[in-house]
Design a protein around this motif. Structure first.
Motif, short mmCIF file in Angstrom:
data_model
loop_
_atom_site.label_atom_id
_atom_site.label_comp_id
_atom_site.label_asym_id
_atom_site.label_seq_id
_atom_site.Cartn_x
_atom_site.Cartn_y
_atom_site.Cartn_z
N LEU A 81 0.81 -1.21 0.00
CA LEU A 81 0.00 0.00 0.00
C LEU A 81 0.85 1.27 0.00
O LEU A 81 0.46 2.29 -0.57
CB LEU A 81 -0.96 0.00 1.20
CG LEU A 81 -2.05 1.07 1.18
CD1 LEU A 81 -2.95 0.88 -0.05
CD2 LEU A 81 -2.88 1.01 2.45
N SER A 82 2.01 1.22 0.66
CA SER A 82 2.83 2.43 0.78
C SER A 82 3.97 2.49 -0.24
O SER A 82 4.86 3.32 -0.11
CB SER A 82 3.41 2.53 2.20
OG SER A 82 4.24 1.41 2.48
N VAL A 83 3.93 1.61 -1.25
CA VAL A 83 4.99 1.61 -2.26
C VAL A 83 4.64 2.60 -3.37
O VAL A 83 3.62 2.44 -4.06
CB VAL A 83 5.17 0.20 -2.87
CG1 VAL A 83 6.19 0.25 -4.01
CG2 VAL A 83 5.62 -0.78 -1.80
N PRO A 84 5.44 3.65 -3.57
CA PRO A 84 5.13 4.63 -4.61
C PRO A 84 5.59 4.15 -5.98
O PRO A 84 6.47 3.30 -6.10
CB PRO A 84 5.94 5.85 -4.17
CG PRO A 84 7.12 5.27 -3.45
CD PRO A 84 6.64 4.01 -2.79
N SER A 85 4.96 4.68 -7.01
CA SER A 85 5.39 4.41 -8.38
C SER A 85 5.35 5.71 -9.17
O SER A 85 4.57 6.61 -8.86
CB SER A 85 4.48 3.36 -9.05
OG SER A 85 3.18 3.86 -9.23
N VAL A 86 6.21 5.78 -10.19
CA VAL A 86 6.34 7.01 -10.97
C VAL A 86 6.38 6.70 -12.45
O VAL A 86 7.11 5.80 -12.88
CB VAL A 86 7.61 7.80 -10.59
CG1 VAL A 86 7.71 9.09 -11.40
CG2 VAL A 86 7.64 8.12 -9.10
N VAL A 87 5.59 7.41 -13.23
CA VAL A 87 5.72 7.41 -14.68
C VAL A 87 6.64 8.59 -15.01
O VAL A 87 6.28 9.74 -14.80
CB VAL A 87 4.35 7.59 -15.37
CG1 VAL A 87 4.53 7.59 -16.89
CG2 VAL A 87 3.39 6.50 -14.93
#
Length: 368
Positions: free
Chosen positions: A257-263
């Motif tokens: 839930l707390s794992v960020p992702s970036v495009v």
């Protein structure tokens, strides 16, 4: 640009291997496959194991489109020495928008064909729509609901046949790239010999990343269900390694839930936590904080042509449930929201914190 990239990655694999050997690991090079529940062959050599972790990564997905063999993948694009005049991406996922922005801004004409009616469906639709607007503003052609039927090599380039909005169309381009997602590298491992079951294209694992059919095997990274992220693969690798040698009572579960992702488009689109659709499906009670930041001082400072945020705050607890941000600094700001989700920092606490000014992070107090 490519020379800089090559200089950046040069020696990385060697340094990792040196780290392994320095810590007493044996490193064996070769194609491995299972020969039994507790045995792996590499060439003519067979090794027995007590525990194994499968972390073989993924490869670009192939599609049953005539002429698909004429496409290049992301690895090819990152090794090119000349910029094509035009390039068409089959698939409107993360890689298409990241590399598409690079190619368009470098001078190539970029076209993206996405078969679904939405691009980047795991992100908030309002934020993705702004990314689409920005992509088109810089000259990219993005077609949603486009079905590719054939790729024909001719006249030194390619003609791509596709249907869009009820009409048959063609696009003549210098290069065609496959960006329709990636699939786990499992096909050559002979999982059946080890009694290892899959769930679709990935390993079937439990909450501890342990195979549901062979208790001595664990998975990590792109071989297990979940987002395909480099940092997440490292995180899962540590958990899988720990769980492989730990007792039943000491095994740990990954927290997704707390794992960020970036495009990494321009600007970046960063996200963490639940989307509005996921939170609603879970029956949660929450407020939506939607802000178009294009006219804000911070955006004007960096001459942003698009900037938007969408943050979900749970009613009653005031906790952050999810955040999507498109704009300058989004890839850095999102970590504050990831920290808040992981450690229960409330929206009020984020809003009353003093941040350095002028920074994009200073806007957090207005986003929640």
């Amino acid at each position: 640009l490519l020379e800089r990239k090559q200089g950046f990655v040069r020696g990385v694999a060697k340094s990792f291997e040196e780290g392994f050997t320095a810590n007493g690991y044996d490193v064996i090079h070769g194609a491995a496959k299972f020969t039994g529940p507790n045995a792996i062959a590499v060439g003519d050599d067979v090794y027995s194991f007590k525990k194994a972790v499968i972390a073989t990564g993924s490869a670009p997905r192939s599609l049953p489109i005539p002429g698909f063999e004429n496409t290049v993948d992301s690895n090819d694009l990152l090794e090119m020495e000349l910029l094509p005049e035009s390039i068409l991406f089959i698939g409107g996922g993360v890689v298409a928008f990241e590399l598409g922005h690079v190619f368009q801004r470098a001078g190539a004409q970029v076209t993206i064909l996405e078969i679904m009616d939405r691009a980047l469906p795991m992100k908030e639709p309002e934020v993705v729509e702004k990314l689409l607007e920005e992509s088109r503003r810089i000259g990219m052609e993005v077609h949603l609901g486009a079905v590719t039927s054939q790729i024909v090599a001719e006249n030194g380039g390619f003609t791509v046949h596709f249907s869009h909005e009820g009409a048959d169309k063609t696009a003549k381009v210098a290069m065609v790239a496959r960006t329709a997602g990636r699939v786990a590298n499992l096909a050559d491992l002979d999982l059946e010999a080890a009694g290892i079951e899959t769930a679709g294209t990935v390993l079937a694992v439990d909450k501890h990343l342990r195979s549901t059919s062979n208790p001595n095997v664990f998975g990590a990274g792109d071989t297990v269900p979940g987002p395909q992220l480099s940092a997440l693969a490292t995180y899962e690798g540590r958990i899988a390694g720990h769980n492989a040698v730990a007792g039943d009572a000491d095994r740990i579960e990954p927290d997704y839930l707390s794992v960020p992702s970036v495009v990494f488009s321009v600007p970046n689109l960063a996200s963490v936590g639940l989307t509005e659709a996921a939170a609603a499906e879970a029956g949660m009670d929450f407020a939506i904080k939607l802000n178009d930041m294009t006219t804000w001082r911070s955006s004007i400072t960096y001459a942003e042509t698009v900037a938007i945020s969408k943050v979900l705050v749970e009613n009653g607890t005031d906790k952050i449930l999810g955040a999507n941000i498109l704009g300058h600094g989004a890839a850095e700001i999102i970590h504050t929201f990831a920290f808040a989700i992981k450690h229960g920092v409330t929206a009020s606490e984020l809003a009353t914190t003093v941040y350095a000014y002028p920074t994009m992070t200073n806007d957090i107090k207005f986003l929640v």
